[in-house]
Scaffold this motif. Structure first.
Motif, mmCIF file in Angstrom:
data_model
loop_
_atom_site.group_PDB
_atom_site.id
_atom_site.type_symbol
_atom_site.label_atom_id
_atom_site.label_comp_id
_atom_site.label_asym_id
_atom_site.label_seq_id
_atom_site.Cartn_x
_atom_site.Cartn_y
_atom_site.Cartn_z
ATOM 1 N N PHE A 89 -29.616 -11.800 -16.766
ATOM 2 C CA PHE A 89 -29.329 -10.431 -16.348
ATOM 3 C C PHE A 89 -30.041 -9.429 -17.243
ATOM 4 O O PHE A 89 -30.731 -8.530 -16.762
ATOM 5 N N PHE A 90 -29.892 -9.566 -18.537
ATOM 6 C CA PHE A 90 -30.508 -8.602 -19.448
ATOM 7 C C PHE A 90 -32.027 -8.750 -19.498
ATOM 8 O O PHE A 90 -32.732 -7.805 -19.853
ATOM 9 N N SER A 91 -32.531 -9.928 -19.123
ATOM 10 C CA SER A 91 -33.984 -10.107 -19.053
ATOM 11 C C SER A 91 -34.604 -9.234 -17.976
ATOM 12 O O SER A 91 -35.805 -8.957 -18.013
ATOM 13 N N GLY A 92 -33.791 -8.805 -17.009
ATOM 14 C CA GLY A 92 -34.301 -7.917 -15.966
ATOM 15 C C GLY A 92 -34.860 -6.637 -16.544
ATOM 16 O O GLY A 92 -35.917 -6.143 -16.102
ATOM 17 N N PHE A 93 -34.185 -6.090 -17.530
ATOM 18 C CA PHE A 93 -34.698 -4.886 -18.188
ATOM 19 C C PHE A 93 -35.998 -5.189 -18.917
ATOM 20 O O PHE A 93 -36.926 -4.382 -18.925
ATOM 21 N N ALA A 94 -36.056 -6.349 -19.545
ATOM 22 C CA ALA A 94 -37.279 -6.743 -20.251
ATOM 23 C C ALA A 94 -38.463 -6.804 -19.304
ATOM 24 O O ALA A 94 -39.562 -6.335 -19.633
ATOM 25 N N GLN A 95 -38.263 -7.358 -18.123
ATOM 26 C CA GLN A 95 -39.358 -7.503 -17.170
ATOM 27 C C GLN A 95 -39.876 -6.146 -16.676
ATOM 28 O O GLN A 95 -41.075 -5.964 -16.473
#
Length: 258
Positions: A89-95
């Motif tokens: 979920f938080f990787s979405g912001f990273a992408q």
């Protein structure tokens, strides 16, 4: 050319490419918050536009006249059941951040209202942002048992370590003039009419600029971020683990009732 990307209750991303300008507009019924499906679409669309050699400028904006972005979706965060799904979920912001800083074009952020948490991170990942005077910012992560880990590198780079630390620790609102003074906003204007006028003027200027000069400047702006794929992934894992804690879950419930 306009290309809508529907995602139902998860919001919508609309892409419009014309006259060498790629505009990406995101929306969500809950104050333009960002669930994972919307984050994925946002990252994918920015990557596609970035790969289009006919596009000279990318504009990132949100729908409506209210909040620019309320950050992470609390509904989805509460649904996290294990560390892996929390990291994803938080990787979405990273992408999204990586798509913005890796695009060879300048990304301009149009900020028509308040920004919270991840929304502030998106602004920090832009190359130039224009905001209205009511566009206050807040990092609410610590108030709900988390921390601005994934968006932190972009914010620290844009604001400086001291201002980033104070914004992270007290979780208080900062006015738009504070954000401008510390480099998050390039310019603050009175209202949306002035916002669109200033944005159009900047777009016209950049559309006549040398694309290769822009590309090289972009590389210079984000030099030293070559390891951010790994760094942001590690940060996403930290946030994902924290989201599982009883403290965080209780804090989110309390925060939502305010």
């Amino acid at each position: 050319m306009s290309r809508p990307s529907q995602s139902g209750s998860n919001g919508q991303v609309v892409v419009d490419v014309r006259d060498a300008i790629g505009t990406v507009t995101f929306s969500h019924p809950k104050s333009n918050s960002l669930p994972s499906a919307l984050l994925k679409k946002l990252a994918d669309e920015i990557k596609k536009i970035g790969a289009n050699s006919g596009v000279k400028v990318i504009v990132l904006r949100s729908e409506g006249t209210g909040t620019f972005c309320a950050g992470a979706s609390f509904d989805e965060m509460k649904a996290v059941t294990d560390a892996a799904s929390g990291r994803d979920f938080f990787s979405g912001f990273a992408q999204v951040i990586l798509a913005m800083i890796r695009a060879p074009q300048f990304v301009l952020a149009r900020v028509q209202g308040k920004a919270i948490g991840g929304g502030v991170g998106l602004i920090a990942a832009s190359d130039y942002s224009i905001a209205v005077k009511d566009a206050s910012i807040r990092l609410s992560e610590l108030a709900v048992g988390l921390g601005p880990f994934v968006i932190g590198p972009a914010l620290e780079r844009k604001l400086g370590r001291g201002p980033f630390a104070s914004l992270s620790v007290d979780a208080d609102w900062r006015e738009a003039d504070w954000a401008e003074r510390h480099g998050l906003y390039a310019r603050v204007v009175d209202d949306e009419k002035d916002l669109d006028r200033a944005l159009e003027k900047m777009i016209q200027f950049l559309s006549l600029a040398n694309p290769e000069a822009i590309k090289q400047l972009k590389y210079a702006f984000w030099a030293g971020t070559e390891d951010w794929e790994q760094l942001l992934e590690r940060r996403a894992a930290i946030s994902g683990a924290l989201a599982l804690s009883a403290h965080t879950r209780a804090a989110i419930e309390k925060f939502e009732k305010r």
